[in-house]
Design a protein around this motif. Structure first.
Motif, PDB file in Angstrom:
ATOM      1  N   ARG A  14       0.842  -1.208   0.000  1.00 48.12           N
ATOM      2  CA  ARG A  14       0.000   0.000   0.000  1.00 48.12           C
ATOM      3  C   ARG A  14       0.873   1.251   0.000  1.00 48.12           C
ATOM      4  NH1 ARG A  14      -1.881   2.998   4.363  1.00 48.12           N
ATOM      5  NH2 ARG A  14      -1.329   1.383   5.891  1.00 48.12           N
ATOM      6  N   ARG A  39      -5.533   3.561   3.958  1.00 41.08           N
ATOM      7  CA  ARG A  39      -6.273   2.312   4.156  1.00 41.08           C
ATOM      8  C   ARG A  39      -7.671   2.398   3.551  1.00 41.08           C
ATOM      9  NH1 ARG A  39      -4.694   1.355  10.517  1.00 41.08           N
ATOM     10  NH2 ARG A  39      -2.730   0.230  10.187  1.00 41.08           N
ATOM     11  N   ALA A  43      -9.413  -0.046   0.800  1.00 37.99           N
ATOM     12  CA  ALA A  43     -10.683  -0.692   1.138  1.00 37.99           C
ATOM     13  C   ALA A  43     -11.758  -0.380   0.104  1.00 37.99           C
ATOM     14  CB  ALA A  43     -11.139  -0.255   2.527  1.00 37.99           C
ATOM     15  N   THR A  50     -13.496  -0.058   5.518  1.00 39.43           N
ATOM     16  CA  THR A  50     -12.206   0.396   6.036  1.00 39.43           C
ATOM     17  C   THR A  50     -11.877  -0.298   7.349  1.00 39.43           C
ATOM     18  OG1 THR A  50     -12.509   2.561   4.993  1.00 39.43           O
ATOM     19  CG2 THR A  50     -10.874   2.418   6.747  1.00 39.43           C
ATOM     20  N   TYR A  52     -12.727  -3.340   8.290  1.00 31.90           N
ATOM     21  CA  TYR A  52     -12.274  -4.713   8.043  1.00 31.90           C
ATOM     22  C   TYR A  52     -10.850  -4.725   7.483  1.00 31.90           C
ATOM     23  CZ  TYR A  52     -11.923  -9.411   6.126  1.00 31.90           C
ATOM     24  OH  TYR A  52     -11.497 -10.679   5.824  1.00 31.90           O
ATOM     25  N   TYR A  53     -10.564  -3.804   6.543  1.00 31.83           N
ATOM     26  CA  TYR A  53      -9.211  -3.768   5.989  1.00 31.83           C
ATOM     27  C   TYR A  53      -8.187  -3.407   7.065  1.00 31.83           C
ATOM     28  CZ  TYR A  53      -5.126  -2.639   3.279  1.00 31.83           C
ATOM     29  OH  TYR A  53      -3.849  -2.622   2.812  1.00 31.83           O
ATOM     30  N   GLU A  57      -4.772  -5.541   8.229  1.00 31.88           N
ATOM     31  CA  GLU A  57      -3.397  -5.044   8.353  1.00 31.88           C
ATOM     32  C   GLU A  57      -2.858  -5.227   9.766  1.00 31.88           C
ATOM     33  OE1 GLU A  57      -2.359  -1.211   7.052  1.00 31.88           O
ATOM     34  OE2 GLU A  57      -2.578  -1.673   4.916  1.00 31.88           O
ATOM     35  N   LEU A  72      -8.282  -7.635  -3.143  1.00 32.53           N
ATOM     36  CA  LEU A  72      -7.109  -6.904  -2.661  1.00 32.53           C
ATOM     37  C   LEU A  72      -5.981  -6.938  -3.688  1.00 32.53           C
ATOM     38  CD1 LEU A  72      -7.058  -8.046   1.085  1.00 32.53           C
ATOM     39  CD2 LEU A  72      -7.568  -5.754   0.222  1.00 32.53           C
TER      40      LEU A  72
END
Length: 282
Positions: A14, A39, A43, A50, A52-53, A57, A72
């Motif tokens: 990312r 993030r 997402a 966001t 959940y993502y 991480e 992803l």
């Protein structure tokens, strides 16, 4: 391997992307305080929340679905190698028992292939990234590796830990980084392989460059390419390498270095081969 390699891999990739690279409007790049994508942007591109993502991480969300993993991969513009690596980190290879509890022997047929190559430097490595056998020219080309004890006979280990390797590889940093990237792939594909885990631990402790390169979470798989070497006797060499996986034993890979026909490197290999014909013992 760490406890949250999947999250760290996502975070590193990312940070390596910009809004412009993934086609986000220009205003997304203004006034940014973070490197790479946020993030929330990842997402949104992947079609997940966001929250959940963020949990992914941070290592608080385990075993994401294949649909989420594919999303992803598309959002972060992964290539085939990175995509396979992400699935391995998510547990795609965790259920497979790594076969490292018994010594790996070089198959006689592969030994015959090695010894038949008079002007090619060739060796066979196992799933532990250990050299299990090499031909005479390989032993002459890489004597520092051939003379190591069996448990330490690794091209990656030698390249990163032996100061003489920096004199042999003309592009030492590029070669060393390639080995680090390949080691990342091997560790993810074999999470229970204690030999690979031990090698990573040793490199962490003894190689000045390894910790920083390892933390980049780069993955790359090279099966062919050009390497430039400087041999104390033969001189400068430009060698093409090819890596072949044995169908009979997928755990063993044959690595062959050859010089272009009629080139100065071929003449120098011929000179080096004339030094002796004793095959390297596995």
């Amino acid at each position: 391997m760490g406890e949250n390699d999947l999250g760290e891999f996502l975070r590193a990739r990312r940070a390596g992307l910009t809004p412009d690279e993934i086609g986000l409007p220009a205003e997304f790049g203004s006034g940014r305080r973070v490197a790479g994508l946020r993030r929330g942007e990842v997402a949104q591109l992947a079609g997940v929340s966001t929250e959940y993502y963020t949990r992914l991480e941070q290592g608080r969300a385990r075993q994401p679905s294949e649909q989420v993993l594919h999303a992803l991969c598309d959002a972060l513009r992964f290539d085939d190698i990175e995509r396979r690596h992400l699935f391995a980190l998510a547990g795609g290879a965790a259920g497979r028992q790594d076969r490292t509890d018994h010594p790996v022997r070089l198959r006689p047929a592969l030994r015959q292939v090695l010894d038949s190559m008079e002007l090619a430097s060739a060796f066979v490595s196992d799933r532990n990234l250990t050299v299990v056998g090499g031909n005479a020219l390989w032993a002459l080309l890489f004597p520092g590796v051939a003379e190591l004890p069996r448990q330490e006979r690794s091209m990656a280990r030698w390249t990163l830990l032996d100061p003489r390797a920096r004199l042999v590889w003309c592009d030492w940093e590029r070669v060393a980084r390639d080995y680090v990237h390949g080691l990342r792939l091997a560790a993810a594909a074999q999470p229970r392989n204690q030999r690979i885990a031990n090698l990573i631990g040793e490199l962490m402790m003894r190689s000045p460059e390894f910790p920083a390169w390892w933390s980049e979470h780069r993955v790359r798989e090279r099966s062919t390419g050009l390497k430039r070497l400087r041999h104390p006797v033969a001189g400068d060499l430009e060698l093409q390498y090819e890596i072949f996986t044995s169908v009979a034993d997928p755990g063993q890979s044959l690595v062959v270095y050859t010089a272009q026909s009629g080139s100065p490197s071929e003449d120098r290999l011929r000179l080096l081969a004339s030094w002796g014909s004793e095959p390297a013992r596995s």
